[in-house]
Scaffold this active site. Structure first.
Site, PDB file in Angstrom:
ATOM      1  N   GLY A  31      -8.404  53.122   8.916  1.00  0.00           N
ATOM      2  CA  GLY A  31      -7.446  53.331   8.145  1.00  0.00           C
ATOM      3  C   GLY A  31      -6.800  54.738   8.017  1.00  0.00           C
ATOM      4  O   GLY A  31      -7.189  55.595   8.808  1.00  0.00           O
ATOM      5  N   HIS A  37      -2.203  55.297  15.360  1.00  0.00           N
ATOM      6  CA  HIS A  37      -2.604  54.089  15.061  1.00  0.00           C
ATOM      7  C   HIS A  37      -1.333  53.173  15.411  1.00  0.00           C
ATOM      8  O   HIS A  37      -1.603  51.964  15.879  1.00  0.00           O
ATOM      9  CB  HIS A  37      -3.184  53.691  13.671  1.00  0.00           C
ATOM     10  CG  HIS A  37      -4.359  54.777  13.276  1.00  0.00           C
ATOM     11  ND1 HIS A  37      -4.177  55.587  12.264  1.00  0.00           N
ATOM     12  CD2 HIS A  37      -5.593  54.603  13.543  1.00  0.00           C
ATOM     13  CE1 HIS A  37      -5.508  56.175  11.923  1.00  0.00           C
ATOM     14  NE2 HIS A  37      -6.289  55.363  12.955  1.00  0.00           N
ATOM     15  N   GLN A  61     -21.684  54.582  11.354  1.00  0.00           N
ATOM     16  CA  GLN A  61     -21.350  55.408  12.385  1.00  0.00           C
ATOM     17  C   GLN A  61     -21.211  56.984  12.077  1.00  0.00           C
ATOM     18  O   GLN A  61     -20.791  57.624  12.779  1.00  0.00           O
ATOM     19  CB  GLN A  61     -19.867  54.959  13.355  1.00  0.00           C
ATOM     20  CG  GLN A  61     -18.806  55.224  12.350  1.00  0.00           C
ATOM     21  CD  GLN A  61     -17.429  54.487  13.220  1.00  0.00           C
ATOM     22  OE1 GLN A  61     -17.391  53.372  13.142  1.00  0.00           O
ATOM     23  NE2 GLN A  61     -16.631  55.480  13.464  1.00  0.00           N
ATOM     24  N   VAL A 176      -1.362  60.027  20.872  1.00  0.00           N
ATOM     25  CA  VAL A 176       0.065  60.444  20.315  1.00  0.00           C
ATOM     26  C   VAL A 176      -0.322  61.918  19.602  1.00  0.00           C
ATOM     27  O   VAL A 176      -1.477  61.920  18.805  1.00  0.00           O
ATOM     28  CB  VAL A 176       0.411  59.334  19.164  1.00  0.00           C
ATOM     29  CG1 VAL A 176       1.487  60.064  18.260  1.00  0.00           C
ATOM     30  CG2 VAL A 176       0.655  58.010  19.807  1.00  0.00           C
ATOM     31  N   SER A 185      -4.586  62.619  13.823  1.00  0.00           N
ATOM     32  CA  SER A 185      -5.909  62.238  13.291  1.00  0.00           C
ATOM     33  C   SER A 185      -5.974  62.046  11.910  1.00  0.00           C
ATOM     34  O   SER A 185      -5.283  63.001  11.211  1.00  0.00           O
ATOM     35  CB  SER A 185      -6.931  63.301  13.978  1.00  0.00           C
ATOM     36  OG  SER A 185      -8.294  62.974  13.162  1.00  0.00           O
ATOM     37  N   ARG A 187      -8.330  62.915  10.090  1.00  0.00           N
ATOM     38  CA  ARG A 187      -8.789  64.205   9.663  1.00  0.00           C
ATOM     39  C   ARG A 187      -7.966  65.440   9.755  1.00  0.00           C
ATOM     40  O   ARG A 187      -8.449  66.375   8.956  1.00  0.00           O
ATOM     41  CB  ARG A 187     -10.206  64.483  10.517  1.00  0.00           C
ATOM     42  CG  ARG A 187     -11.375  63.353  10.273  1.00  0.00           C
ATOM     43  CD  ARG A 187     -12.808  63.697  11.059  1.00  0.00           C
ATOM     44  NE  ARG A 187     -13.771  63.002  10.575  1.00  0.00           N
ATOM     45  CZ  ARG A 187     -14.386  61.709  11.318  1.00  0.00           C
ATOM     46  NH1 ARG A 187     -13.573  61.632  12.442  1.00  0.00           N
ATOM     47  NH2 ARG A 187     -14.992  61.371  10.686  1.00  0.00           N
TER      48      ARG A 187
HETATM   49  P1  AMP Z   1      -9.841  55.731  13.599  1.00  0.00           P
HETATM   50  O1  AMP Z   1      -9.175  55.003  12.569  1.00  0.00           O
HETATM   51  O2  AMP Z   1      -9.856  57.273  13.670  1.00  0.00           O
HETATM   52  O3  AMP Z   1     -11.011  55.199  13.876  1.00  0.00           O
HETATM   53  O4  AMP Z   1      -9.104  55.179  14.989  1.00  0.00           O
HETATM   54  C1  AMP Z   1      -8.665  53.983  15.365  1.00  0.00           C
HETATM   55  C2  AMP Z   1      -7.973  53.919  16.642  1.00  0.00           C
HETATM   56  O5  AMP Z   1      -6.991  54.594  16.797  1.00  0.00           O
HETATM   57  C3  AMP Z   1      -9.132  54.324  17.909  1.00  0.00           C
HETATM   58  O6  AMP Z   1      -8.918  53.522  18.778  1.00  0.00           O
HETATM   59  C4  AMP Z   1      -8.511  55.834  18.018  1.00  0.00           C
HETATM   60  O7  AMP Z   1      -8.944  56.183  19.316  1.00  0.00           O
HETATM   61  C5  AMP Z   1      -7.098  55.634  17.898  1.00  0.00           C
HETATM   62  N1  AMP Z   1      -6.490  56.769  17.620  1.00  0.00           N
HETATM   63  C6  AMP Z   1      -6.607  57.842  16.960  1.00  0.00           C
HETATM   64  N2  AMP Z   1      -6.166  58.734  17.023  1.00  0.00           N
HETATM   65  C7  AMP Z   1      -5.063  58.655  17.722  1.00  0.00           C
HETATM   66  C8  AMP Z   1      -4.083  59.338  18.733  1.00  0.00           C
HETATM   67  N3  AMP Z   1      -3.585  60.488  17.961  1.00  0.00           N
HETATM   68  N4  AMP Z   1      -3.518  58.598  19.496  1.00  0.00           N
HETATM   69  C9  AMP Z   1      -3.692  57.411  19.792  1.00  0.00           C
HETATM   70  N5  AMP Z   1      -4.592  56.703  19.352  1.00  0.00           N
HETATM   71  C10 AMP Z   1      -5.408  57.407  18.173  1.00  0.00           C
END
Ligand code: AMP
Length: 284
Positions: A31, A37, A61, A176, A185, A187
């Site tokens: 989220g 995403h 995790q 991206v 991110s 974060r």
């Molecule tokens: P997360 O919500 O951070 O667990 O990410 C969910 C999915 O989005 C994971 O497969 C991440 O690798 C992908 N993701 C997160 N940030 C990026 C980004 N900047 N570019 C591409 N995919 C991303």
């Protein structure tokens, strides 16, 4: 678009779509959605007929001193973004739905979790592999899309699927970035104004590594030293690791031949950021 909180309900919705002959795509997320995403969702949209997005901040995790409690959340905004992309169903369970009792079964992926983030986040990839295998069992997608930004996670999931014969095609999607190169991110929202200004140095150091590789440098230590100096020259930064690794085994390379993963984790203030590039691939 429906937002579903229970396993039974989402299963029955997906089952119906399957009966209609639809190819099911899944994008697992925690989220606080951003353009990274959304690009995964669009890719899933292109490659399947019915797209499910999971939104679940997975407690198992996170390490004891990590940011599980403070991890940013905004379900209302996330649902609006999913709707705009044309997602068919959002699966957003509460923790007791996913973990109703003590979990006695975990999925442990070995060796490729020893290096990079695995060194500094013990148990992290077991938490990831376990929740992703649960999501695969719940949704039973034909394809699932993961970001290359979390390169080690992508390799771990691909290996888990291969080792356990899980009938899902795992697709990697490019990272991206913001205009100044910072990888998107959730974060990034932790960064102060001053920290945000220095954060692009991570990607700048990766581009520097690529430049050195393109020019023929083959000694990982020489490249890492230059990256270290670049990053350390900026305030608020503290390097956790810089690794130049085999993109398949994720082991550190002693000499670079034709392909390499350059990956790093750097604290900017209290925020741990990761990024990577692949070198030696046509489309990387
Ligand atoms: P997360 O919500 O951070 O667990 O990410 C969910 C999915 O989005 C994971 O497969 C991440 O690798 C992908 N993701 C997160 N940030 C990026 C980004 N900047 N570019 C591409 N995919 C991303």
């Amino acid at each position: 678009m429906e937002c579903i909180k229970t396993i039974n309900e989402v299963r029955s919705i997906v089952r119906k779509a399957k009966k209609e002959g639809k190819r099911i795509g899944l994008v697992p997320t925690m989220g606080y959605l951003h353009e990274g995403h959304l690009s995964l969702m669009r890719m899933a949209r292109e490659k399947s007929d019915f797209v499910a997005v999971s939104i679940f901040v997975n407690p198992i995790q996170f390490g004891p001193n990590e940011d599980y409690e403070s991890y940013p959340r905004n379900m209302k905004r996330d649902l609006r973004l999913c709707e705009d992309v044309g997602i068919d169903v959002v699966f957003a369970p509460e923790v007791p739905e996913m973990y109703p009792e003590e979990l006695l079964t975990h999925v442990v992926v070995e060796k490729i979790t020893d290096n990079l983030c695995g060194t500094f986040r013990p148990g992290h990839f077991t938490g990831v592999a376990t929740v992703v295998s649960k999501l695969f069992n719940i949704i039973q997608p034909d394809i699932a899309v993961f970001g290359q930004k979390d390169y080690q996670q992508l390799v771990v999931i691909k290996r888990m699927v291969r080792d356990l014969n899980i009938p899902v095609e795992v697709i990697g999607a490019p990272t991206v970035r913001e205009e100044d190169g910072l990888a998107r991110s959730s974060r990034n929202s932790y960064l102060s104004y001053e920290e945000r200004k220095v954060a692009p140095v991570l990607y700048q150091s990766l581009l520097k590594a690529k430049g050195m590789l393109d020019k023929g440098e083959r000694n990982p230590d020489n490249i890492k030293k230059v990256m270290e100096v670049m990053i350390s020259s900026k305030p608020y930064t503290s390097i956790q690791y810089i690794s130049i690794a085999n993109p398949c085994t994720l082991e550190d390379l002693e000499v670079i031949k034709d392909k390499a993963l350059v990956a790093l984790a750097v604290y900017v203030g209290k925020t741990r950021l990761i990024d990577n590039i692949l070198w030696g691939y046509e489309d990387a």
